[in-house]
Design a protein around this motif. Structure first.
Motif, PDB file in Angstrom:
ATOM      1  N   LEU A 139     -33.574  17.072 -23.521  1.00 44.39           N
ATOM      2  CA  LEU A 139     -32.699  16.621 -24.583  1.00 44.39           C
ATOM      3  C   LEU A 139     -33.784  15.665 -25.365  1.00 44.39           C
ATOM      4  N   VAL A 140     -33.572  16.018 -26.700  1.00 45.19           N
ATOM      5  CA  VAL A 140     -34.267  15.243 -27.392  1.00 45.19           C
ATOM      6  C   VAL A 140     -33.465  14.070 -28.186  1.00 45.19           C
ATOM      7  N   LEU A 141     -33.540  13.095 -28.161  1.00 42.50           N
ATOM      8  CA  LEU A 141     -32.967  12.041 -28.725  1.00 42.50           C
ATOM      9  C   LEU A 141     -33.455  11.736 -30.090  1.00 42.50           C
ATOM     10  N   THR A 142     -32.519  11.945 -31.022  1.00 46.59           N
ATOM     11  CA  THR A 142     -32.948  11.847 -32.595  1.00 46.59           C
ATOM     12  C   THR A 142     -32.020  10.851 -33.282  1.00 46.59           C
ATOM     13  N   ASP A 143     -32.250   9.641 -33.048  1.00 46.30           N
ATOM     14  CA  ASP A 143     -31.589   8.637 -33.825  1.00 46.30           C
ATOM     15  C   ASP A 143     -31.978   8.534 -35.042  1.00 46.30           C
ATOM     16  N   HIS A 144     -31.091   8.017 -36.001  1.00 49.71           N
ATOM     17  CA  HIS A 144     -31.576   8.145 -37.574  1.00 49.71           C
ATOM     18  C   HIS A 144     -32.626   6.749 -37.669  1.00 49.71           C
ATOM     19  N   SER A 145     -33.255   7.161 -39.157  1.00 48.90           N
ATOM     20  CA  SER A 145     -34.285   6.439 -39.384  1.00 48.90           C
ATOM     21  C   SER A 145     -33.803   5.253 -40.478  1.00 48.90           C
ATOM     22  N   PRO A 146     -34.678   4.461 -40.780  1.00 53.08           N
ATOM     23  CA  PRO A 146     -33.925   3.122 -41.390  1.00 53.08           C
ATOM     24  C   PRO A 146     -33.488   3.249 -42.564  1.00 53.08           C
ATOM     25  N   ARG A 147     -33.633   4.294 -43.424  1.00 51.25           N
ATOM     26  CA  ARG A 147     -32.998   4.317 -44.883  1.00 51.25           C
ATOM     27  C   ARG A 147     -31.451   4.569 -44.773  1.00 51.25           C
ATOM     28  N   LEU A 148     -31.205   5.359 -43.502  1.00 55.16           N
ATOM     29  CA  LEU A 148     -29.693   5.393 -43.474  1.00 55.16           C
ATOM     30  C   LEU A 148     -29.000   4.235 -42.813  1.00 55.16           C
ATOM     31  N   LYS A 149     -28.873   3.194 -43.745  1.00 54.38           N
ATOM     32  CA  LYS A 149     -28.501   1.870 -43.214  1.00 54.38           C
ATOM     33  C   LYS A 149     -26.899   2.064 -42.638  1.00 54.38           C
ATOM     34  N   VAL A 150     -26.106   2.814 -43.134  1.00 52.11           N
ATOM     35  CA  VAL A 150     -24.737   3.109 -42.636  1.00 52.11           C
ATOM     36  C   VAL A 150     -24.486   3.772 -41.266  1.00 52.11           C
ATOM     37  N   ALA A 156     -39.165   0.707 -37.532  1.00 50.00           N
ATOM     38  CA  ALA A 156     -40.305   1.089 -36.642  1.00 50.00           C
ATOM     39  C   ALA A 156     -40.124   0.261 -35.384  1.00 50.00           C
ATOM     40  N   GLY A 157     -39.899  -0.923 -35.302  1.00 52.94           N
ATOM     41  CA  GLY A 157     -39.765  -1.803 -34.461  1.00 52.94           C
ATOM     42  C   GLY A 157     -38.930  -1.374 -33.418  1.00 52.94           C
ATOM     43  N   ARG A 158     -37.502  -1.148 -33.880  1.00 47.51           N
ATOM     44  CA  ARG A 158     -36.388  -0.801 -33.183  1.00 47.51           C
ATOM     45  C   ARG A 158     -36.871   0.626 -32.519  1.00 47.51           C
ATOM     46  N   LEU A 159     -37.418   1.653 -33.169  1.00 48.22           N
ATOM     47  CA  LEU A 159     -37.847   2.957 -32.590  1.00 48.22           C
ATOM     48  C   LEU A 159     -38.832   2.850 -31.449  1.00 48.22           C
ATOM     49  N   ALA A 160     -39.641   1.530 -31.546  1.00 43.35           N
ATOM     50  CA  ALA A 160     -40.924   1.404 -30.677  1.00 43.35           C
ATOM     51  C   ALA A 160     -40.152   0.822 -29.207  1.00 43.35           C
ATOM     52  N   PHE A 178     -35.711  17.475 -15.335  1.00 42.49           N
ATOM     53  CA  PHE A 178     -34.881  16.996 -16.744  1.00 42.49           C
ATOM     54  C   PHE A 178     -35.697  15.976 -17.426  1.00 42.49           C
ATOM     55  N   THR A 179     -35.986  16.166 -18.650  1.00 41.75           N
ATOM     56  CA  THR A 179     -36.699  14.783 -19.183  1.00 41.75           C
ATOM     57  C   THR A 179     -35.742  14.680 -20.648  1.00 41.75           C
ATOM     58  N   LEU A 180     -35.731  13.292 -20.719  1.00 45.87           N
ATOM     59  CA  LEU A 180     -35.210  12.890 -22.034  1.00 45.87           C
ATOM     60  C   LEU A 180     -36.500  12.690 -23.042  1.00 45.87           C
ATOM     61  N   LEU A 181     -36.559  13.332 -23.914  1.00 47.94           N
ATOM     62  CA  LEU A 181     -37.538  13.574 -25.133  1.00 47.94           C
ATOM     63  C   LEU A 181     -37.378  12.668 -26.187  1.00 47.94           C
ATOM     64  N   LYS A 182     -38.613  11.969 -26.621  1.00 46.84           N
ATOM     65  CA  LYS A 182     -38.743  11.134 -27.886  1.00 46.84           C
ATOM     66  C   LYS A 182     -38.405  11.774 -29.085  1.00 46.84           C
ATOM     67  N   GLY A 183     -37.716  11.456 -30.032  1.00 45.64           N
ATOM     68  CA  GLY A 183     -37.418  12.098 -31.286  1.00 45.64           C
ATOM     69  C   GLY A 183     -36.709  11.249 -32.396  1.00 45.64           C
ATOM     70  N   THR A 197     -42.834   5.682 -40.470  1.00 41.26           N
ATOM     71  CA  THR A 197     -44.520   5.671 -40.714  1.00 41.26           C
ATOM     72  C   THR A 197     -45.052   6.852 -39.776  1.00 41.26           C
ATOM     73  N   ASP A 198     -46.031   7.277 -40.359  1.00 38.02           N
ATOM     74  CA  ASP A 198     -47.030   8.327 -39.619  1.00 38.02           C
ATOM     75  C   ASP A 198     -47.123   7.999 -38.228  1.00 38.02           C
ATOM     76  N   GLU A 199     -47.712   6.780 -37.976  1.00 41.13           N
ATOM     77  CA  GLU A 199     -47.718   6.143 -36.705  1.00 41.13           C
ATOM     78  C   GLU A 199     -47.001   6.312 -35.595  1.00 41.13           C
ATOM     79  N   MET A 200     -45.410   5.921 -36.313  1.00 39.44           N
ATOM     80  CA  MET A 200     -44.448   6.228 -35.228  1.00 39.44           C
ATOM     81  C   MET A 200     -43.878   7.766 -35.086  1.00 39.44           C
ATOM     82  N   LEU A 201     -44.112   8.489 -36.160  1.00 40.70           N
ATOM     83  CA  LEU A 201     -43.903   9.892 -35.738  1.00 40.70           C
ATOM     84  C   LEU A 201     -44.734  10.521 -34.988  1.00 40.70           C
ATOM     85  N   ALA A 202     -45.963  10.091 -35.072  1.00 47.09           N
ATOM     86  CA  ALA A 202     -46.890  10.546 -34.111  1.00 47.09           C
ATOM     87  C   ALA A 202     -46.664  10.495 -32.541  1.00 47.09           C
ATOM     88  N   ARG A 203     -45.906   9.190 -32.244  1.00 42.97           N
ATOM     89  CA  ARG A 203     -45.680   8.977 -30.960  1.00 42.97           C
ATOM     90  C   ARG A 203     -44.479   9.568 -30.416  1.00 42.97           C
TER      91      ARG A 203
END
Length: 347
Positions: A139-150, A156-160, A178-183, A197-203
């Motif tokens: 399962l890929v966990l794909t929580d939202h990125s920072p612009r979607l404040k609602v 980047a810090g919370r995602l890390a 089973f693996t919980l994948l990072k997304g 950031t590209d740095e976080m996306l690359a992780r």
């Protein structure tokens, strides 16, 4: 199923199963929360402490346990199928869609899901446990990125920090197939850039990119925006491409206008999969665009876009649509093994 039937589920499992069935049936959230809150309340109790509450009939003294949830706990503790669970199993269990059954069996996992780190309703651990119970390999966990404040999008810090938690969950699970994948579900910004950031996306393991703002912008501008996003080397999946809503408690919303052929050809060129979003209120892409993406030659990902554990089972709806459109299962990236998926997503 009569109430006196024997149950193999303990109290926590019975409460979780009720919540799951209510979620997949899209029942009111407040009903679901009652059962999940009761499960959380009794989970830390030692067996002797739970037995004492049962003997003294003081379950409702526990925060989060009401009369109806106490009845479920008592029945399950006595080895009986709770009446509420029996009723929901009869009403809601079984496939959510009549078609697409072979394709559903072929899916290895789900690339789009949310937890309470953003706008989901449950901890990421609960999402992972439910995915395991459904037979997912990942399962890929794909929580939202920072612009979607609602939606409490992740900086980047919370995602890390979330990535560390995912590592801990996978260590706790100890493999087990089973693996919980990072997304992430990263916003496609007005100019087509990605909201992380590209740095976080690359992780990350897999990235879904979606438009969530200015959905009614001019068709030419929207086309440029979406095409530009597909050129980002770390974009893997184009999420719910039209942004439409066709039913549900959020009302209806018209689909965005763009040159669909140009966007899908850009997806093909960038090796980006087009998401078949399984949420019944979205049914995105619409059938005509789904068939166009098929004819262009795109890859696809059938995703639940789950915001609650029970919604992970909504993949049934997407599989039915993909089968009806005649899409080759090997063009659906979440029929692939985890190794093949990750090799594609990070080439």
């Amino acid at each position: 199923m009569p109430e006196e039937s024997r149950s193999e589920l303990g109290p926590v499992a019975a409460l979780r199963r009720i919540a799951f069935l209510l979620e997949r049936a899209r029942e009111d959230t407040y009903k679901v929360k009652a059962y999940r809150a009761a499960a959380a309340a009794i989970l830390p109790l030692a067996p002797s402490e739970l037995a004492r509450h049962l003997d003294e009939e003081t379950l409702t003294a526990l925060p989060g346990v009401g009369r109806s949830t106490a009845a479920v706990i008592a029945a399950a503790a006595q080895g009986r199928v709770p009446e509420r669970l029996a009723e929901l199993e009869e009403r809601y269990a079984g496939p959510l869609a009549t078609g697409g059954r072979e394709l559903r069996e072929a899916l290895r996992g789900d690339l789009h899901s949310h937890s309470d780190w953003s706008d989901g309703g449950s901890p990421l651990e609960e999402m992972a446990f439910t995915a395991m119970e459904l037979g997912h390999e990942y399962l890929v966990l794909t929580d939202h990125s920072p612009r979607l404040k609602v939606a409490h999008g992740l900086s980047a810090g919370r995602l890390a920090r979330q990535l560390d938690v995912i590592d801990a969950v996978n260590t706790h699970l100890g493999g087990g197939g089973f693996t919980l994948l990072k997304g992430i579900e990263v916003d496609i910004l007005d100019d087509g850039s990605l909201d992380q950031t590209d740095e976080m996306l690359a992780r990350l393991d897999v990235r879904v990119a979606s438009v969530h703002s200015k959905l009614a912008m001019d068709a030419d501008a929207m086309t440029r925006r979406m095409v530009a996003a597909t050129t980002h080397p770390l974009m893997n999946v184009l999420g719910h491409c039209t942004g439409r809503l066709v039913t549900g408690n959020r009302g209806v919303r018209a689909q965005s206008q763009f040159d669909a052929r140009a966007v899908f050809e850009a997806c093909l060129a960038g090796d980006v999969a087009v998401e078949i979003n399984s949420r019944p209120e979205r049914r995105d892409p619409p059938t005509a665009l789904l068939e166009l993406a098929r004819d262009v030659g795109c890859l696809f990902s059938i995703d639940s876009d789950a915001h609650a554990p029970g919604q992970l089972d909504m993949l049934d709806y997407g599989c039915e649509r993909a089968e009806a459109a005649g899409i080759d299962p090997d063009r659906i990236v979440n029929t692939w093994s985890q190794d093949r998926l990750l090799a594609w997503a990070n080439q």
